[in-house]
Design a protein around this motif. Sequence first.
Motif, short mmCIF file in Angstrom:
data_model
loop_
_atom_site.label_atom_id
_atom_site.label_comp_id
_atom_site.label_asym_id
_atom_site.label_seq_id
_atom_site.Cartn_x
_atom_site.Cartn_y
_atom_site.Cartn_z
N ALA A 136 0.85 -1.19 0.00
CA ALA A 136 0.00 0.00 0.00
C ALA A 136 0.89 1.24 0.00
N VAL A 137 0.44 2.28 -0.67
CA VAL A 137 1.20 3.53 -0.79
C VAL A 137 0.34 4.67 -0.28
N ARG A 138 0.84 5.39 0.71
CA ARG A 138 0.11 6.54 1.25
C ARG A 138 0.30 7.75 0.34
N LEU A 139 -0.80 8.49 0.13
CA LEU A 139 -0.74 9.71 -0.67
C LEU A 139 -1.00 10.93 0.20
N THR A 154 3.03 5.64 -12.12
CA THR A 154 4.13 4.70 -11.86
C THR A 154 4.69 4.13 -13.16
N VAL A 155 3.83 3.98 -14.16
CA VAL A 155 4.29 3.45 -15.45
C VAL A 155 5.33 4.37 -16.07
N VAL A 156 5.06 5.68 -16.01
CA VAL A 156 6.02 6.62 -16.61
C VAL A 156 7.18 6.91 -15.67
N ALA A 157 6.96 6.77 -14.36
CA ALA A 157 8.10 6.87 -13.44
C ALA A 157 9.11 5.77 -13.74
N LYS A 158 8.61 4.56 -14.01
CA LYS A 158 9.52 3.48 -14.38
C LYS A 158 10.17 3.78 -15.73
N ALA A 159 9.40 4.27 -16.70
CA ALA A 159 9.97 4.58 -18.01
C ALA A 159 11.13 5.56 -17.88
N TRP A 160 10.92 6.62 -17.11
CA TRP A 160 12.00 7.59 -16.92
C TRP A 160 13.18 6.97 -16.17
N ASP A 161 12.89 6.11 -15.20
CA ASP A 161 13.96 5.41 -14.49
C ASP A 161 14.79 4.58 -15.45
N GLN A 162 14.12 3.87 -16.37
CA GLN A 162 14.84 3.06 -17.35
C GLN A 162 15.70 3.94 -18.27
N VAL A 163 15.12 5.05 -18.72
CA VAL A 163 15.87 5.97 -19.58
C VAL A 163 17.12 6.46 -18.88
N GLU A 164 16.98 6.88 -17.64
CA GLU A 164 18.11 7.45 -16.92
C GLU A 164 19.17 6.39 -16.59
N ARG A 165 18.75 5.17 -16.30
CA ARG A 165 19.72 4.11 -16.05
C ARG A 165 20.50 3.76 -17.32
N ILE A 166 19.79 3.70 -18.44
CA ILE A 166 20.48 3.41 -19.70
C ILE A 166 21.40 4.56 -20.09
N ALA A 298 5.48 -1.61 -12.67
CA ALA A 298 6.27 -0.78 -11.76
C ALA A 298 6.50 -1.52 -10.46
N ASN A 299 7.61 -1.17 -9.78
CA ASN A 299 7.85 -1.74 -8.46
C ASN A 299 7.67 -0.67 -7.39
N LEU A 300 7.96 -1.02 -6.16
CA LEU A 300 7.67 -0.10 -5.06
C LEU A 300 8.44 1.21 -5.17
N ALA A 301 9.66 1.16 -5.69
CA ALA A 301 10.43 2.39 -5.86
C ALA A 301 9.75 3.33 -6.85
N HIS A 302 9.15 2.76 -7.88
CA HIS A 302 8.45 3.60 -8.87
C HIS A 302 7.17 4.18 -8.28
N TYR A 303 6.49 3.43 -7.42
CA TYR A 303 5.31 3.98 -6.74
C TYR A 303 5.70 5.17 -5.89
N ALA A 304 6.82 5.06 -5.17
CA ALA A 304 7.27 6.17 -4.34
C ALA A 304 7.62 7.39 -5.20
N ALA A 305 8.31 7.15 -6.32
CA ALA A 305 8.67 8.25 -7.22
C ALA A 305 7.43 8.91 -7.81
N ALA A 306 6.44 8.10 -8.16
CA ALA A 306 5.20 8.63 -8.73
C ALA A 306 4.43 9.45 -7.71
N ALA A 307 4.36 8.97 -6.48
CA ALA A 307 3.66 9.72 -5.43
C ALA A 307 4.33 11.08 -5.21
N ASP A 308 5.65 11.10 -5.27
CA ASP A 308 6.38 12.36 -5.12
C ASP A 308 6.10 13.29 -6.29
N ALA A 309 6.04 12.74 -7.51
CA ALA A 309 5.76 13.57 -8.69
C ALA A 309 4.37 14.19 -8.63
N LEU A 310 3.38 13.41 -8.21
CA LEU A 310 2.02 13.95 -8.11
C LEU A 310 1.93 15.01 -7.02
#
Length: 351
Positions: A136-139, A154-166, A298-310
């Motif tokens: 569960a992720v608190r907002l 979270t889908v796009v948070a992961k996409a950006w994470d993949q871009v930046e890692r590559i 997405a994984n839990l790290a992406h959920y956290a990143a997405a919550a921060d972005a929103l």
Amino acid sequence: MRALTVVPLQGDSLDVTDVPEPGPDTGDLLVDGVALGVCGTDREIARGEYGWAPAGHDRLVLGHESLGRVREAPEGSGFGAGDLVVGVVRRPDPVPCGACARGQFDMCRNGRYTERGIKERDGYGSERWRVEHEFAVRLEPGLADVGMLLEPTTVVAKAWDQVERIGARSWFDPRTVLVTGAGPIGLLAALLGVQRGMEVHVLDRVTDGPKPQLVADLGATYHSDPADDVAGKLRPDVTIEATGAVSVVVAAMANTGAYGIVCLTGVSSRGRRLTIDAGSLNREIVLDNDVVVGSVNANLAHYAAAADALAKADLDWLRRLITRRVPLQRAAEAFQPQEADIKVVIDLSAA
């Protein structure tokens, strides 16, 4: 209680039905459903193209873009009554594979993962649901009107994470991003690009309706010319592809700057054929050290990143992404696309 259910792989089975209250075995947090976002995956399941019911059940409770309020939480869970929460969609496979064992269940190697509202686990489309506190992720309380946007974010948070890692395999200082598609995924991808300080361009085929203004209000540039023309002029450092349209996918792959990265998030329909100069495409990718990568879930790290972005985003802008809301008893209307739709939401708390 009422829930939105289907018989997987059976068309025209979508219905609001009575289901049992969720048992403690499905999670230690008891949550009152607030709202549910509807996406293309939900519509595919409703058409009978996809989906699996839980073992021993004929019907699947739909819904993976969740939003709810905690009713009951055990001591030590980190949650309390009234917390605004979203449930994570995927669960690691039971073996587990190496990725799942390391918390990267979005990268499951053997396909034995399960997903709420999609694959062998009931979703969040009910008046009440349970979820394990670790999934569960608190907002922020201020996101009560728009929190169901977390999962697509979270889908796009992961996409950006993949871009930046590559990109980090060598010096990487991207300035220009092209997002193809101005649906929820595309607009949220553009939001995260703007938050990164990039020059953002969004391509979509429509010329009226809310999309051009939403893009402009981000400080980004909207385009509706053919994909080859737009991408060819921009030669972007990064492209986030969110349409799945094969001609747009190929145009994105063929038109990047040197060391360009194309992240594919849109899923194409099978059987679509296109004649291309594969030799030229291969030559450009190789000689420019380009990368094309697919990204889903997405994984839990992406959920956290997405919550921060929103939490950082303009709340009024986020509200404008939601173009229709329907009550649960009229949920079928949410599965009938309308021309001006961006994100359609089902209100689970309406009488």
